[in-house]
Motif scaffolding. Structure first.
Motif, PDB file in Angstrom:
ATOM      1  N   GLU A 132       0.895  -1.297  -0.056  1.00  0.00           N
ATOM      2  CA  GLU A 132      -0.026  -0.047  -0.133  1.00  0.00           C
ATOM      3  C   GLU A 132       0.750   1.067  -0.056  1.00  0.00           C
ATOM      4  O   GLU A 132       1.990   1.105   0.341  1.00  0.00           O
ATOM      5  CB  GLU A 132      -0.901   0.013   1.111  1.00  0.00           C
ATOM      6  CG  GLU A 132      -2.135  -0.979   1.164  1.00  0.00           C
ATOM      7  CD  GLU A 132      -3.117  -0.873   2.065  1.00  0.00           C
ATOM      8  OE1 GLU A 132      -4.084  -1.563   2.150  1.00  0.00           O
ATOM      9  OE2 GLU A 132      -2.981  -0.118   3.240  1.00  0.00           O
ATOM     10  N   ASP A 163       2.595   0.756   4.835  1.00  0.00           N
ATOM     11  CA  ASP A 163       2.596  -0.644   4.604  1.00  0.00           C
ATOM     12  C   ASP A 163       3.474  -1.628   5.399  1.00  0.00           C
ATOM     13  O   ASP A 163       2.796  -2.655   5.778  1.00  0.00           O
ATOM     14  CB  ASP A 163       3.062  -0.999   3.148  1.00  0.00           C
ATOM     15  CG  ASP A 163       2.914  -2.175   2.407  1.00  0.00           C
ATOM     16  OD1 ASP A 163       1.833  -2.747   2.766  1.00  0.00           O
ATOM     17  OD2 ASP A 163       3.911  -2.999   1.759  1.00  0.00           O
ATOM     18  N   TYR A 204       5.568  -1.245  -2.885  1.00  0.00           N
ATOM     19  CA  TYR A 204       5.078   0.153  -2.978  1.00  0.00           C
ATOM     20  C   TYR A 204       6.244   1.314  -2.385  1.00  0.00           C
ATOM     21  O   TYR A 204       6.282   1.154  -0.966  1.00  0.00           O
ATOM     22  CB  TYR A 204       3.829   0.368  -2.065  1.00  0.00           C
ATOM     23  CG  TYR A 204       2.726  -0.052  -2.804  1.00  0.00           C
ATOM     24  CD1 TYR A 204       1.633   0.956  -3.211  1.00  0.00           C
ATOM     25  CD2 TYR A 204       2.385  -1.406  -3.171  1.00  0.00           C
ATOM     26  CE1 TYR A 204       0.637   0.420  -4.267  1.00  0.00           C
ATOM     27  CE2 TYR A 204       1.157  -1.841  -4.078  1.00  0.00           C
ATOM     28  CZ  TYR A 204       0.461  -0.834  -4.510  1.00  0.00           C
ATOM     29  OH  TYR A 204      -0.441  -1.172  -5.221  1.00  0.00           O
ATOM     30  N   HIS A 243      -6.566  -2.829  -8.097  1.00  0.00           N
ATOM     31  CA  HIS A 243      -7.195  -3.301  -6.620  1.00  0.00           C
ATOM     32  C   HIS A 243      -8.540  -3.770  -6.778  1.00  0.00           C
ATOM     33  O   HIS A 243      -9.197  -3.688  -5.702  1.00  0.00           O
ATOM     34  CB  HIS A 243      -7.037  -2.030  -5.827  1.00  0.00           C
ATOM     35  CG  HIS A 243      -5.713  -1.431  -6.072  1.00  0.00           C
ATOM     36  ND1 HIS A 243      -5.337   0.073  -5.550  1.00  0.00           N
ATOM     37  CD2 HIS A 243      -4.467  -1.851  -5.957  1.00  0.00           C
ATOM     38  CE1 HIS A 243      -4.148   0.234  -5.671  1.00  0.00           C
ATOM     39  NE2 HIS A 243      -3.639  -0.717  -5.979  1.00  0.00           N
ATOM     40  N   HIS A 257      -2.804  -5.320  -1.051  1.00  0.00           N
ATOM     41  CA  HIS A 257      -3.497  -4.069  -1.168  1.00  0.00           C
ATOM     42  C   HIS A 257      -5.029  -4.030  -0.633  1.00  0.00           C
ATOM     43  O   HIS A 257      -5.611  -4.856  -1.196  1.00  0.00           O
ATOM     44  CB  HIS A 257      -3.313  -3.313  -2.520  1.00  0.00           C
ATOM     45  CG  HIS A 257      -3.646  -1.617  -2.378  1.00  0.00           C
ATOM     46  ND1 HIS A 257      -4.710  -1.217  -2.095  1.00  0.00           N
ATOM     47  CD2 HIS A 257      -2.780  -0.710  -2.527  1.00  0.00           C
ATOM     48  CE1 HIS A 257      -4.658  -0.051  -1.903  1.00  0.00           C
ATOM     49  NE2 HIS A 257      -3.510   0.305  -2.437  1.00  0.00           N
TER      50      HIS A 257
END
Length: 481
Positions: free
Chosen positions: A102, A106, A141, A376, A400
């Motif tokens: 994310e 994260d 990410y 997503h 995610h």
């Protein structure tokens, strides 16, 4: 170096090729420099000598190159046997994942929540082994990697134009260490290593492997010294952690021997997997550059099944209408980069048509299925009708968290308007088997299975469970058209 990772990581397997019943593999191991060379790896009864790829931030990256056949059944590392499903000549199973992280916070998430779908995928592998694991983009990410350095603290809103070579070199080392921390933290998760030590991987990158929106940001940001330093650091770490490779390995692993585009192609029995690079040459006005297009156009039609990995969905709804409306609303204009990132953006419409023509070229001699992540959500699409239709399967994301169900319904409404960039080949966004909505807002991954030469796809949804199988085009014998 980091509180998130201590000790060693690996082995992580990478698929190199398959020939005459033998699977060629690479295994990556990361260890503190102070601990020296890694433990012994044995394959086919032979000790394999590791190659030192690089040393960075107190760690050394080592690679083992070896091949095994179905009689070997796997390899030994540090006294532990790792089974590998080597035979890919008949029935086989492939896992596809994307969006492993994310944008913010994260690394602070609880492992039990973050890696729940990885754990579920590992359970499936234990029951019926996967031969390959395809990773369709955003394997990390990296958006927070730029934080903490004065040149990039405000990236991408601000990038100094007058940074000195010494300042940029300091930034390069800062970013490299940040990427190492991010990759090690993500890839050392037991739920990931459980699979990655036994299932060879193949990866393509997307924007978050560099930074949010790379390629669709303003060009004075990307072309600045700061922007190019960020890109080069991300590229170096993408090669290392997602391909167990350095610059010297590029001619062997990628279609463009000079590495301007990092697209790749792998041929297996009755299966070709193609992954164009949609990031290395991207600008606000194009998705792929000359090197990427030359490489893709040289891919020969092999027969059997073609899987094309497009890190952003190739078949999608009419986003040009959304762009036109949003650009009239000042507070919505900051979403322009997100929309421009897509094939369906009005800025890329001609190039989108060109890519669809390339897919149709491959379709003349093969069944073609496009697999994508990035959004997503889980969905699917078809282009054309009958036996000659092209499937697109979208599975995103493995960790995610999903957007709201209202967002998914809104996209579904937009998809209902239809789209046909090639008028004779209309695109339809369709519900998954057993579902009513076109887009499903649940974390998910995809399983592709070949049984008696026939392929099928099954989505695994976090709340709804596994979908009924979706039959795909059968193979060249069925392609009389």
């Amino acid at each position: 170096m980091t509180a998130e990772f201590e000790g060693s990581m690996g082995p992580v397997l990478y698929f190199r090729g398959f020939s005459q019943g033998r699977m060629s593999l690479a295994a990556l191991v990361i260890r503190p420099i102070s601990e020296g060379a890694p433990a012994i790896l044995k394959a086919a009864g032979v000790k394999v000598k590791p190659v030192l790829l690089c040393e960075l931030a107190g760690f050394a990256a080592w690679r083992f190159d070896f091949s095994i056949d179905s009689k070997d059944g796997g390899y030994d590392y540090d006294g532990r046997f790792h089974a590998v499903e080597v035979d890919v000549t008949g029935d086989m199973r492939i896992a596809f994942v994307s969006c492993n992280g994310e944008e913010e916070g994260d690394l602070g998430r609880a492992s039990s929540e973050r890696n729940a779908m990885w754990r579920r995928l590992g359970d499936l592998h234990e029951k019926s082994a996967f031969s390959l694991m395809l990773q369709g983009g955003d394997q990390i990410y990296a958006d927070e990697v730029t934080k903490g350095h004065e040149l990039t603290d405000d990236w991408p809103d601000h990038a100094p134009r007058d940074a000195t070579p010494a300042e940029l070199e300091d930034l390069r080392q800062f970013l490299r260490e940040g990427f190492v921390r991010r990759y090690l933290s993500v890839m050392s998760a037991p739920e990931f290593l459980r699979l990655a030590s036994s299932v060879p991987g193949l990866s393509v990158w997307d924007d978050h492997d560099i930074c949010d929106g790379w390629g669709s940001l303003k060009e004075n940001r990307m072309n600045s010294g700061v922007g190019q330093t960020l890109f080069r650091a991300a590229r170096e770490m993408y090669l290392l952690f997602q391909h167990a490779a350095t610059e010297a390995d590029i001619p062997e692993l990628f279609m463009d021997a000079e590495g301007r585009s990092l697209g790749w192609c792998r041929h297996l029995p009755d299966l070709t997997i193609i992954a164009p690079d949609l990031r290395s040459e991207r600008t606000r006005h194009r998705i792929m550059g000359p090197a990427g297009w030359r490489a893709l156009q040289q891919v020969s039609r092999q027969g059997g099944q073609v899987l094309m990995m497009s890190s952003v969905p190739l078949l999608g709804p009419r986003l040009s209408l959304v762009e036109a409306v949003m650009m009239t609303i000042p507070r919505m204009q900051h979403y322009e980069d997100d929309l421009r990132d897509q094939w369906q953006s009005r800025a890329h419409r001609k190039e989108w048509r060109d890519m669809l023509h390339e897919v149709l070229r491959l379709r003349r001699n093969s069944a073609v299925t496009v697999i994508s992540g990035e959004i997503h959500l889980a969905t699917r699409a078809e282009m054309g009708v009958g036996e000659n239709r092209i499937h697109q399967l979208v599975a995103s994301g493995i960790s995610h968290r999903a957007p709201s169900k209202g967002y998914a319904r809104g996209l579904g409404w937009l998809a209902g308007l239809g789209e046909a960039p090639l008028p004779e080949h209309p695109i339809r966004i369709l519900p998954l088997p057993g579902q009513r909505q076109r887009y499903i807002a649940e974390r998910n991954f995809l399983v592709l299975e070949r049984q008696n030469t026939h392929w099928q796809a099954i989505w695994h949804l976090e709340e709804s469970g596994a979908t009924p199988p979706l039959p795909l085009a059968m193979g060249h014998d069925a392609l009389s058209g």
